[in-house]
Design an enzyme around this catalytic site. Structure first.
Site, mmCIF file in Angstrom:
data_model
loop_
_atom_site.group_PDB
_atom_site.id
_atom_site.type_symbol
_atom_site.label_atom_id
_atom_site.label_comp_id
_atom_site.label_asym_id
_atom_site.label_seq_id
_atom_site.Cartn_x
_atom_site.Cartn_y
_atom_site.Cartn_z
ATOM 1 N N LEU A 1 0.814 -1.199 0.000
ATOM 2 C CA LEU A 1 0.000 0.000 0.000
ATOM 3 C C LEU A 1 0.852 1.256 0.000
ATOM 4 O O LEU A 1 0.377 2.341 -0.286
ATOM 5 C CB LEU A 1 -0.929 0.020 1.231
ATOM 6 C CG LEU A 1 -2.000 -1.066 1.271
ATOM 7 C CD1 LEU A 1 -2.713 -1.029 2.613
ATOM 8 C CD2 LEU A 1 -2.981 -0.896 0.151
ATOM 9 N N SER B 1 7.800 6.932 -0.359
ATOM 10 C CA SER B 1 8.621 7.496 0.711
ATOM 11 C C SER B 1 8.856 8.984 0.506
ATOM 12 O O SER B 1 9.066 9.734 1.465
ATOM 13 C CB SER B 1 9.957 6.751 0.786
ATOM 14 O OG SER B 1 10.619 6.790 -0.468
ATOM 15 N N LYS C 1 -11.028 9.061 3.608
ATOM 16 C CA LYS C 1 -11.417 8.035 2.638
ATOM 17 C C LYS C 1 -10.789 6.706 3.027
ATOM 18 O O LYS C 1 -9.572 6.567 3.058
ATOM 19 C CB LYS C 1 -10.971 8.453 1.226
ATOM 20 C CG LYS C 1 -11.378 7.493 0.124
ATOM 21 C CD LYS C 1 -10.905 8.029 -1.228
ATOM 22 C CE LYS C 1 -11.299 7.119 -2.375
ATOM 23 N NZ LYS C 1 -10.822 7.641 -3.678
ATOM 24 N N ASP D 1 -12.966 10.014 -14.270
ATOM 25 C CA ASP D 1 -14.262 9.856 -13.592
ATOM 26 C C ASP D 1 -14.853 11.220 -13.243
ATOM 27 O O ASP D 1 -15.332 11.435 -12.136
ATOM 28 C CB ASP D 1 -14.098 9.001 -12.333
ATOM 29 C CG ASP D 1 -15.424 8.392 -11.871
ATOM 30 O OD1 ASP D 1 -16.355 8.318 -12.690
ATOM 31 O OD2 ASP D 1 -15.516 8.009 -10.694
#
Length: 625
Positions: free
Chosen positions: A316, A321, A365, A456
């Protein structure tokens, strides 16, 4: 094997798969369903009917996966499909014909549609699913997305949640109470079909098919029709290769000869297997293990001083970094406390929660999937018309990633236009919102390297702040780079550009198309798909395909949001915005305007319509209802 050759192989197989997939996608796009919302009915009984279905790669080439899709057992499909019980676990060849049993009934829907005849099929929404794609691809046009919307009135087609349970109404019909017809077969018309070929396939009379379909004699590609039969025909299935006959017992010489031959055949098979195993091993070492090493390298990323020495053990935080000095790294305990344990009372929409941390309100989120792509894009964008990312959090125990955004006070543009708020937006604010969206798109299209495609753009992804200024949100589907081709079509029906839906072409012009649809929403106040399943953009193009400017203005007054008519404004301003919207919807992406041209044209429309020196653009005004 070099990296270059591996890449070439990957491109070759991708191209082959795309070549095979495109006809299906194109069919889904151009399908004409005469009965858009289904078939009305007035009977009270329940009956067994059958759907004619074809095995398709890559997901539906075995009875188990098809049975799961239709909620029936493998045996319930194999028996009527002329497949032996010993082949229940055998993979199916593509286009293997199948009869899938349906429990058909007459189901009351609502006052507008009355009752519709269909089989209730439960379906769980997966990533990338839309009502349109599941109806046309997985269920092969045995239903339509308008019918799915009618049957699921509480679900919002533009905001489906992964894991959400849905009903897909598979079109069916019960036979009449007369002798001679025992079953109705739901069949989707193919381009090569005619009435005679369909009748021949199922052993039915042409006239009986016509009668079963309300006297309709014309066939339309990808419509569902009903074929009445007295009994199911025996489907012709691919022949099973017979086993070799047992050896004949003969003389000792024959035995010895047979043994030698058998040994030779056996050694040949072993040699072939060794070659195959070696090939698989080489592939694993060169391709798969290379990917594993890369994955392991990406997993072994640490959070610097924030979590020094703690292996995240989940992919994930790969290669992020460099985000650590730009964003705040929140602790999971902070987010849990801020949202009351992610309680429903804090839910804003979908998987986004409102939470307060150190006196500041954030939108949090929650993601179950990899946030790497979204983080990679967000770290290189910074613009007033894009929702700002404040930080992130990784919960390795639950394998969750949390993106923490600024909280935008006035919610989504969709809620202002379509959810019956007491206050309505004035034309001045609507036009300013359109310019804000265009400015945000211009930034990601022109000022990022490589360019970013949002993919989107829709009214529910446009958020309005306390001054009613617009910010583009949700970069979960965004992609860096231009003119790529994807086989995984994602997005929201009604906003998807035709070239993306048909060919999977990703470019900034697909954002321009979606922006044109949002601009139509702002002008008309209409939903992107109406109750009859008609697309807003298609309706607009048809409505304004006139050369006479007076007629175009008259149609615009009838078509636009009635709340706008309550105020004084310049029709030239509205016509200018409408012209931009129609230009954005051109089927040829190369003929759509650039986002820079759009910003200029809308700003010109704004200047034509208003004197902004009196109270300033930043002073919003809404219309009281």
């Amino acid at each position: 094997m070099t990296t270059s050759s591996l890449k070439t192989m990957h491109q070759f197989f991708s191209a082959v798969f795309l070549f095979l997939l495109l006809p299906l996608c194109s069919n889904a796009q151009t399908a004409r369903q005469a009965n858009n919302t289904g078939f009305t009915c007035n009977f009270t009984r329940t009956c067994t009917s059958y759907a004619f279905y074809r095995a398709t790669a890559p997901n539906f080439t075995d009875l188990a996966s098809i049975g799961d899709l239709f909620s029936v057992s493998r045996l319930m499909i194999s028996t009527p499909s002329n497949i032996s019980s010993s082949s229940l676990n055998t993979p199916l060849l593509p286009n293997t014909p199948l009869f899938v049993p349906l429990t058909c009934s007459c189901n009351p829907v609502n006052a507008s549609f009355g009752s519709l005849s269909y089989a209730n099929i439960s379906y769980t929404i997966n990533p990338g699913d839309t009502f349109f794609l599941v109806s046309t691809i997985k269920f092969q046009n045995l239903t339509t997305f308008p019918s799915v919307e009618v049957v699921n009135p509480t679900l919002l087609a533009t905001n489906l949640s992964i894991g959400q349970d849905t009903i897909f109404p598979i079109f069916c019909k019960c036979p009449p109470n007369s002798q001679g017809t025992n079953y109705m077969i739901s069949y989707v018309v193919q381009p090569e079909d005619n009435m005679s070929s369909i009748a021949s396939t199922f052993g039915a009379e042409e006239q009986s098919i016509i009668d079963a379909n309300g006297g309709e004699t014309t066939l339309h590609d990808y419509d569902t029709i009903f074929v009445p039969v007295a009994r199911l025909p025996a489907l012709s299935q691919p022949a099973v290769v017979p086993h070799a006959p047992p050896p004949v017992i003969g003389s000792n010489n024959d035995d010895r000869t047979g043994t030698v031959r058998g040994l030779g055949v056996g050694l040949g098979i072993v040699g072939l297997l060794l070659i195959l195993v070696s090939g698989v091993w080489v592939y694993r070492e060169v391709v798969v293990m290379k990917g594993v090493v890369r994955d392991d390298e990406e997993k072994n990323v640490y959070l610097g001083g924030k979590a020094e020495g703690k292996n995240l053990d989940v992919k994930l935080m790969a290669n992020v970094s460099d985000c650590l000095d730009k964003y705040r790294v929140f602790g999971i305990d902070e987010l849990v406390e801020a949202t009351d344990g992610f309680d429903q009372s804090c839910l804003i929409q979908g998987s986004v929660y409102k939470g307060e941390i150190d006196g500041h309100v954030f939108a949090i989120k929650k993601m179950k999937w990899n946030a790497y792509e979204e983080l990679k894009i967000l770290q290189k964008v910074n613009h007033g018309n894009l929702v700002k990312l404040e930080g992130f959090c990784i919960d390795p125990e639950e394998a969750n990633c949390y993106l923490v955004y600024e909280y935008v006070e006035n919610g989504s543009l969709y809620s202002w236009l379509h959810e019956g708020k007491k206050e309505k937006l004035s034309w001045k604010i609507r036009l300013r919102i359109a310019i804000d969206i265009a400015n945000g798109l211009q930034y990601i299209h022109e000022h990022t390297r490589p360019r970013v495609v949002h993919k989107d753009i829709k009214s529910s992804n446009i958020l309005l702040d306390s001054n009613m200024r617009a910010k583009i949100a949700n970069f979960g589907l965004a992609k860096s780079g231009m003119n790529a081709i994807t086989m995984h079509i994602v997005g929201t029906q009604g906003y998807i550009a035709p070239e993306y839906l048909a060919d999977g072409v990703v470019s900034t012009k697909m954002d321009v198309f979606a922006f044109g649809v949002v601009l139509l929403e702002l002008i008309s106040g209409k939903e992107v798909i109406n109750e009859e399943g008609n697309l807003l953009w298609a309706s607009a193009i048809k409505t304004f395909e006139v050369d006479n400017e007076q007629e175009k203005t008259r149609r615009l007054k009838e078509w636009l949001d009635k709340d706008i008519l309550r105020e004084t404004f310049s029709m030239e301003s509205l016509m200018g915005a409408l012209t931009v919207a129609i230009a954005c919807l051109h089927r040829d992406p190369s003929k759509r305007p650039s986002i820079m041209d759009i910003v200029y044209a809308l700003s010109k429309s704004e200047d034509m319509g208003f004197d902004i020196s009196d109270d300033g653009i930043g002073s919003p005004r809404v219309i009281a209802r």
